[in-house]
Motif scaffolding. Structure first.
Motif, PDB file in Angstrom:
ATOM      1  N   THR A 209       0.838  -1.194   0.000  1.00  0.00           N
ATOM      2  CA  THR A 209       0.000   0.000   0.000  1.00  0.00           C
ATOM      3  C   THR A 209       0.877   1.249   0.000  1.00  0.00           C
ATOM      4  N   VAL A 210       0.250   2.377  -0.257  1.00  0.00           N
ATOM      5  CA  VAL A 210       0.972   3.651  -0.213  1.00  0.00           C
ATOM      6  C   VAL A 210       1.486   3.913   1.199  1.00  0.00           C
ATOM      7  N   ASP A 211       0.678   3.609   2.198  1.00  0.00           N
ATOM      8  CA  ASP A 211       1.114   3.825   3.584  1.00  0.00           C
ATOM      9  C   ASP A 211       2.298   2.937   3.935  1.00  0.00           C
ATOM     10  N   GLU A 212       2.285   1.687   3.489  1.00  0.00           N
ATOM     11  CA  GLU A 212       3.420   0.792   3.736  1.00  0.00           C
ATOM     12  C   GLU A 212       4.672   1.313   3.024  1.00  0.00           C
ATOM     13  N   PHE A 213       4.489   1.795   1.804  1.00  0.00           N
ATOM     14  CA  PHE A 213       5.610   2.352   1.054  1.00  0.00           C
ATOM     15  C   PHE A 213       6.184   3.569   1.780  1.00  0.00           C
ATOM     16  N   ALA A 214       5.306   4.466   2.235  1.00  0.00           N
ATOM     17  CA  ALA A 214       5.757   5.658   2.959  1.00  0.00           C
ATOM     18  C   ALA A 214       6.454   5.280   4.263  1.00  0.00           C
ATOM     19  N   THR A 215       5.924   4.301   4.976  1.00  0.00           N
ATOM     20  CA  THR A 215       6.535   3.857   6.232  1.00  0.00           C
ATOM     21  C   THR A 215       7.914   3.256   5.984  1.00  0.00           C
TER      22      THR A 215
ATOM     23  N   LEU B 252      10.181   4.274   4.279  1.00  0.00           N
ATOM     24  CA  LEU B 252      11.213   5.314   4.134  1.00  0.00           C
ATOM     25  C   LEU B 252      12.126   5.387   5.352  1.00  0.00           C
ATOM     26  N   THR B 253      11.649   4.900   6.491  1.00  0.00           N
ATOM     27  CA  THR B 253      12.472   4.944   7.707  1.00  0.00           C
ATOM     28  C   THR B 253      13.383   3.730   7.832  1.00  0.00           C
ATOM     29  N   ALA B 254      13.216   2.753   6.951  1.00  0.00           N
ATOM     30  CA  ALA B 254      14.062   1.556   6.985  1.00  0.00           C
ATOM     31  C   ALA B 254      15.452   1.883   6.438  1.00  0.00           C
ATOM     32  N   GLY B 255      16.382   1.025   6.695  1.00  0.00           N
ATOM     33  CA  GLY B 255      17.749   1.232   6.235  1.00  0.00           C
ATOM     34  C   GLY B 255      17.935   0.992   4.749  1.00  0.00           C
ATOM     35  N   ALA B 256      17.001   0.269   4.145  1.00  0.00           N
ATOM     36  CA  ALA B 256      17.099  -0.069   2.725  1.00  0.00           C
ATOM     37  C   ALA B 256      15.698  -0.093   2.129  1.00  0.00           C
TER      38      ALA B 256
ATOM     39  N   PRO C  49      12.509   0.646 -11.109  1.00  0.00           N
ATOM     40  CA  PRO C  49      13.298   1.880 -11.017  1.00  0.00           C
ATOM     41  C   PRO C  49      12.513   3.130 -10.611  1.00  0.00           C
ATOM     42  N   ALA C  50      11.338   3.333 -11.163  1.00  0.00           N
ATOM     43  CA  ALA C  50      10.585   4.547 -10.830  1.00  0.00           C
ATOM     44  C   ALA C  50      10.240   4.590  -9.344  1.00  0.00           C
ATOM     45  N   LEU C  51       9.776   3.470  -8.792  1.00  0.00           N
ATOM     46  CA  LEU C  51       9.457   3.436  -7.359  1.00  0.00           C
ATOM     47  C   LEU C  51      10.709   3.520  -6.498  1.00  0.00           C
ATOM     48  N   LEU C  52      11.786   2.921  -6.949  1.00  0.00           N
ATOM     49  CA  LEU C  52      13.045   3.019  -6.211  1.00  0.00           C
ATOM     50  C   LEU C  52      13.522   4.469  -6.171  1.00  0.00           C
ATOM     51  N   GLY C  53      13.427   5.152  -7.293  1.00  0.00           N
ATOM     52  CA  GLY C  53      13.778   6.572  -7.326  1.00  0.00           C
ATOM     53  C   GLY C  53      12.880   7.390  -6.415  1.00  0.00           C
ATOM     54  N   LEU C  54      11.578   7.098  -6.440  1.00  0.00           N
ATOM     55  CA  LEU C  54      10.636   7.820  -5.578  1.00  0.00           C
ATOM     56  C   LEU C  54      10.940   7.547  -4.112  1.00  0.00           C
ATOM     57  N   TRP C  55      11.325   6.307  -3.795  1.00  0.00           N
ATOM     58  CA  TRP C  55      11.686   5.971  -2.425  1.00  0.00           C
ATOM     59  C   TRP C  55      12.866   6.826  -1.954  1.00  0.00           C
ATOM     60  N   HIS C  56      13.899   6.905  -2.778  1.00  0.00           N
ATOM     61  CA  HIS C  56      15.063   7.728  -2.404  1.00  0.00           C
ATOM     62  C   HIS C  56      14.685   9.206  -2.323  1.00  0.00           C
ATOM     63  N   ALA C  57      13.826   9.652  -3.225  1.00  0.00           N
ATOM     64  CA  ALA C  57      13.369  11.044  -3.175  1.00  0.00           C
ATOM     65  C   ALA C  57      12.630  11.317  -1.872  1.00  0.00           C
ATOM     66  N   GLY C  58      11.824  10.365  -1.438  1.00  0.00           N
ATOM     67  CA  GLY C  58      11.083  10.516  -0.184  1.00  0.00           C
ATOM     68  C   GLY C  58      11.976  10.594   1.029  1.00  0.00           C
ATOM     69  N   ARG C  59      13.184  10.110   0.909  1.00  0.00           N
ATOM     70  CA  ARG C  59      14.172  10.183   1.993  1.00  0.00           C
ATOM     71  C   ARG C  59      15.072  11.408   1.861  1.00  0.00           C
ATOM     72  N   GLY C  60      14.818  12.228   0.843  1.00  0.00           N
ATOM     73  CA  GLY C  60      15.642  13.418   0.641  1.00  0.00           C
ATOM     74  C   GLY C  60      16.944  13.130  -0.077  1.00  0.00           C
ATOM     75  N   GLU C  61      17.050  11.967  -0.676  1.00  0.00           N
ATOM     76  CA  GLU C  61      18.269  11.559  -1.394  1.00  0.00           C
ATOM     77  C   GLU C  61      18.110  11.895  -2.886  1.00  0.00           C
ATOM     78  N   TRP C  62      18.095  13.191  -3.178  1.00  0.00           N
ATOM     79  CA  TRP C  62      17.796  13.702  -4.512  1.00  0.00           C
ATOM     80  C   TRP C  62      18.750  13.129  -5.559  1.00  0.00           C
ATOM     81  N   THR C  63      20.035  13.189  -5.303  1.00  0.00           N
ATOM     82  CA  THR C  63      21.020  12.747  -6.293  1.00  0.00           C
ATOM     83  C   THR C  63      20.853  11.265  -6.610  1.00  0.00           C
ATOM     84  N   LYS C  64      20.693  10.444  -5.605  1.00  0.00           N
ATOM     85  CA  LYS C  64      20.502   9.005  -5.820  1.00  0.00           C
ATOM     86  C   LYS C  64      19.221   8.757  -6.626  1.00  0.00           C
ATOM     87  N   ALA C  65      18.149   9.433  -6.246  1.00  0.00           N
ATOM     88  CA  ALA C  65      16.880   9.286  -6.971  1.00  0.00           C
ATOM     89  C   ALA C  65      17.039   9.688  -8.433  1.00  0.00           C
ATOM     90  N   HIS C  66      17.719  10.793  -8.664  1.00  0.00           N
ATOM     91  CA  HIS C  66      17.919  11.297 -10.027  1.00  0.00           C
ATOM     92  C   HIS C  66      18.745  10.322 -10.854  1.00  0.00           C
TER      93      HIS C  66
END
Length: 106
Positions: A2-8, A10-14, A21-38
């Protein structure tokens, strides 16, 4: 997932295993890891990655570049809050059935 599980997650280590790729990029973006997401989304030619790519450029304030990526994604240029669009993208990429019906999830 779910979206809530995906958002939660973000606090995990990985990130969760097996994200495209798109969701992986969004995950990194949600953690503030802009360069990695990009780095992740710029190497994917798909429309989903282009949507995340647009969000990233809007996040950095580059509206012209964001517009280019929104067009590549086949999506309208978003002008609302970044966190709302992040959730909208997550809903779309996770295939949330309520999103497909046009209903908002809060």
């Amino acid at each position: 997932m779910t979206v809530d599980e995906f958002a939660t997650s973000l606090t995990a280590g990985a990130p969760p295993e097996g994200l495209p790729p798109a969701l992986l990029g969004l995950w990194h973006a949600g953690r503030g890891e802009w360069t990695k997401a990009h780095e992740i989304v710029q190497d994917d030619d798909g429309r989903d990655a282009a949507w995340v790519h647009a969000w990233l450029h809007r996040d950095e304030g580059d509206t012209w570049n964001a517009g280019y990526w929104y067009r590549r994604a086949g999506r309208p240029h978003h002008s609302g809050a970044l966190n709302e669009e992040w959730r909208e993208i997550a809903e779309g990429l996770l295939g949330c059935p309520l999103k497909l019906l046009g209903l908002r999830i809060s």
